[in-house]
Every structure is written in C-alpha cells, then in structure tokens.
Design an enzyme around this catalytic site. Structure first.
Site, PDB file in Angstrom:
ATOM      1  N   TYR A  41       0.827  -1.215   0.000  1.00  0.00           N
ATOM      2  CA  TYR A  41       0.000   0.000   0.000  1.00  0.00           C
ATOM      3  C   TYR A  41       0.852   1.252   0.000  1.00  0.00           C
ATOM      4  O   TYR A  41       1.831   1.342   0.745  1.00  0.00           O
ATOM      5  CB  TYR A  41      -0.869  -0.030   1.258  1.00  0.00           C
ATOM      6  CG  TYR A  41      -1.673   1.223   1.549  1.00  0.00           C
ATOM      7  CD1 TYR A  41      -2.762   1.581   0.763  1.00  0.00           C
ATOM      8  CD2 TYR A  41      -1.351   2.029   2.637  1.00  0.00           C
ATOM      9  CE1 TYR A  41      -3.511   2.725   1.051  1.00  0.00           C
ATOM     10  CE2 TYR A  41      -2.100   3.160   2.944  1.00  0.00           C
ATOM     11  CZ  TYR A  41      -3.185   3.503   2.143  1.00  0.00           C
ATOM     12  OH  TYR A  41      -3.929   4.622   2.428  1.00  0.00           O
ATOM     13  N   GLU A 112     -11.767   9.065  -0.808  1.00  0.00           N
ATOM     14  CA  GLU A 112     -12.516   9.337   0.426  1.00  0.00           C
ATOM     15  C   GLU A 112     -13.493  10.500   0.248  1.00  0.00           C
ATOM     16  O   GLU A 112     -13.302  11.350  -0.630  1.00  0.00           O
ATOM     17  CB  GLU A 112     -11.543   9.598   1.583  1.00  0.00           C
ATOM     18  CG  GLU A 112     -10.763  10.891   1.460  1.00  0.00           C
ATOM     19  CD  GLU A 112      -9.431  10.898   2.208  1.00  0.00           C
ATOM     20  OE1 GLU A 112      -8.785   9.832   2.313  1.00  0.00           O
ATOM     21  OE2 GLU A 112      -9.034  11.981   2.665  1.00  0.00           O
ATOM     22  N   CYS A 120      -6.075  13.463   7.826  1.00  0.00           N
ATOM     23  CA  CYS A 120      -5.936  12.068   8.245  1.00  0.00           C
ATOM     24  C   CYS A 120      -7.252  11.698   8.911  1.00  0.00           C
ATOM     25  O   CYS A 120      -7.816  12.491   9.667  1.00  0.00           O
ATOM     26  CB  CYS A 120      -4.774  11.959   9.231  1.00  0.00           C
ATOM     27  SG  CYS A 120      -4.932  10.575  10.363  1.00  0.00           S
TER      28      CYS A 120
END
Ligand SMILES: C[C@](O)(C(=O)O)[C@H](CC(=O)O)C(=O)O
Ligand SMILES: [Mg+2]
Length: 293
Positions: A41, A112, A120
């Site tokens: 990732y 997102e 974050c």
C-alpha cells in the site's frame, strides 16, 4: 505477467483475507514482497511526511503520488494499491486520477468522501462532501477505468462526523455507484467493526493505523468478522522513523557508528534485495562473458 495488477489484487483478496502493509519506498515494497505479503500500500500520510515533511492534509499532488506509486509498482510483482485522498478534484479530475494511477501500474485506489482540506481520518475537524457528490466521483472513477479489474475502494469518513449509521448508508450508496470495496474509516470499537461487516456486503478493508481512533484488532479477528483486507498503512514508517531518530542521536553523541552496526541492514542484504548479482552477470554477458572491470 499476463494478468493486470487489478486482477491480481482481486484474486488475492478473493482467495483469502490479506494483510496489506504500507510501503514507504520501493525497497520497502521489495521487502514486503520478500516477507510474503500478497499486496502493498502507498499511504498518503507516509508520503506526505516522508517526501515533504508535511502533514496529511491534502498537500501532496496527484503527480507526486503517481510518481512514487510507479516506483513501488515497478519494484515488485505483488499488486500495489494507493491512497488517492479525495481524488484530486471533482468528477472529471477523478477520471484523470484513475488513468494516471492505472498507467503507473497501480492495482487500485481508495477515494474518500472528505472536503478539502482533507485530514488524516483519525484527526478531528473533518467535513464531508454530500453523498451525491461522492457517488458521482465514484461513478466517474468506475467509468474511467481502462482495466475493469482496477479496484475502486470507497472510503467513508462519516463515522466521525455523521455517525455510524450514516457511514453504513453512505457505504451502500458508494457500492451502488460502482465501488468494489469499502473502507470504513475510524470505526471506534470492535463491535462497530463487526456491525459494519454485517451491514455492508461487499469486500471490506479495515484500517489498523496506530495511535488513532480505532482499536487495534488482529488480522485474525478482522478476517473472522468478514474483512477481506487489513491495512497497516504507516506501521513500518513509524518503526523506521523511530529507529532513525535513535540512530541519529547516538551518532551525534558518540561520533562513530560502531555501536549501531548491528542495527543496520548490511551491504550484503541490500545487494540481495537489489538483485545486484543479476545485474553484474548480465553486464558481463553483454561482453562475451569477460569481466567488465
Ligand atoms: C490510511 C491513511 O489514509 C494513510 O494515508 O495512510 C491515514 C493513516 C494515518 O494517518 O494514520 C488515515 O487517514 O487513516
Ligand atoms: Mg491517507
């Protein structure tokens, strides 16, 4: 490699649940592959900190993500997925975001539903775009893929702002819009992780980032309750940075690295990871097997 990166990533998590460590540079990606991980990732948080020493508030550009992503993907055979923050703009920008990551050899991205400046997921003060707006971005991402296997992971940050039920209903809307996998960000208890998995019936990714708002559940626990992918996005970065900090202190204090040698990756290990031997042999072979020196 006959299959695409996206197809390989799908195959990995469909086969059995997988752990996905964040890899903060190409050599670390190689090390993750060697350690047996099925995927790796690229973390926006680690990239922001490592590349530019800036916080994870949406300051790193698409090009910077894609450039490092390409190095990661080229260094390994395992599929590499990437954080794509909010997609670097609205629906039409998201199309280009998908093209760029795909052409860099990335297997999938997560998008997102935060508004800029994004944060974050484990910080306070997040605000979200509407469900409709996010669904539109997901539709754009799905339509833009050249490879239908490229994996679209929709992350919802709704738990912190609108609550658990809203996170579930947004997740369902994102699946409807074309998301392949859902990443429920910053769930707060083990029960929430279990309830979410019961409520949302597509592959799920759990984020086990440290020092945040989620409990640290084990891979076994998470796979038993239905998560197909478990992310450890910044763990290796945190370990490395802590080791570097103490190394710098000790070097400054001692004036020699003698006492640090047993904490170092050796030259032999580095060359093995770099497959140096093969480079050397090939170079010689181009000159009829004679030494090049
Ligand atoms: C997963 C994440 O998006 C990342 O960029 O790695 C971060 C991780 C972190 O900051 O700990 C997140 O927003 O959860
Ligand atoms: Mg991130």
């Amino acid at each position: 490699m006959t299959t695409t990166p996206g197809a390989r990533f799908r195959q990995a998590y469909e086969n059995s649940p997988i752990m996905i460590p964040g890899v903060f540079n190409a050599l670390v990606a190689r090390m993750a592959q060697q350690a047996g991980f099925a995927a790796a990732y690229q973390s926006g948080a680690a990239l922001s900190a490592g590349l530019a020493a800036v916080p994870d508030v949406g300051l790193i550009s698409l090009t910077e993500f894609v450039d490092q992503g390409r190095y990661l993907a080229q260094a390994v055979d395992i599929p590499v997925i990437s954080d794509a923050d909010t997609g670097f703009g609205e629906a039409l920008s998201v199309e280009r975001t998908v093209h760029c990551f795909e052409s860099a050899g990335i297997a999938g991205i997560h998008l997102e539903d935060q508004q800029l400046p994004k944060r974050c997921g484990h910080l306070s003060g997040k605000t979200l775009v509407s469900e409709r707006e996010m669904a539109g971005k997901i539709k754009a991402a799905a339509a833009a893929r050249n490879d239908p296997s490229f994996v679209l992971i929709a992350r919802t940050d709704a738990r912190a702002t609108e609550g658990f039920d809203a996170a579930v209903s947004r997740a369902r809307a994102y699946v409807e819009a074309g998301a392949d996998m859902i990443f429920p960000e910053a769930l707060q208890t083990p029960e929430e992780f279990a309830q979410f998995a019961e409520a949302v019936e597509v592959p799920l990714m759990a984020n086990m980032t440290e020092f945040g708002k989620s409990p640290l559940l084990s891979f076994t626990e998470l796979s038993q309750i239905g998560y197909r992918a478990v992310l450890f996005p910044v763990s290796m970065f945190r370990i490395a940075m802590n080791a570097v900090e103490s190394g710098l202190r000790e070097l400054a204090a001692e004036g020699t690295q003698q006492g640090l040698l047993d904490r170092m990756q050796t030259r032999a290990k580095l060359y093995e990871l770099l497959e140096y031997e093969g480079y050397d042999q090939r170079d010689r072979s181009y000159f009829g097997g004679s030494a090049t020196e």
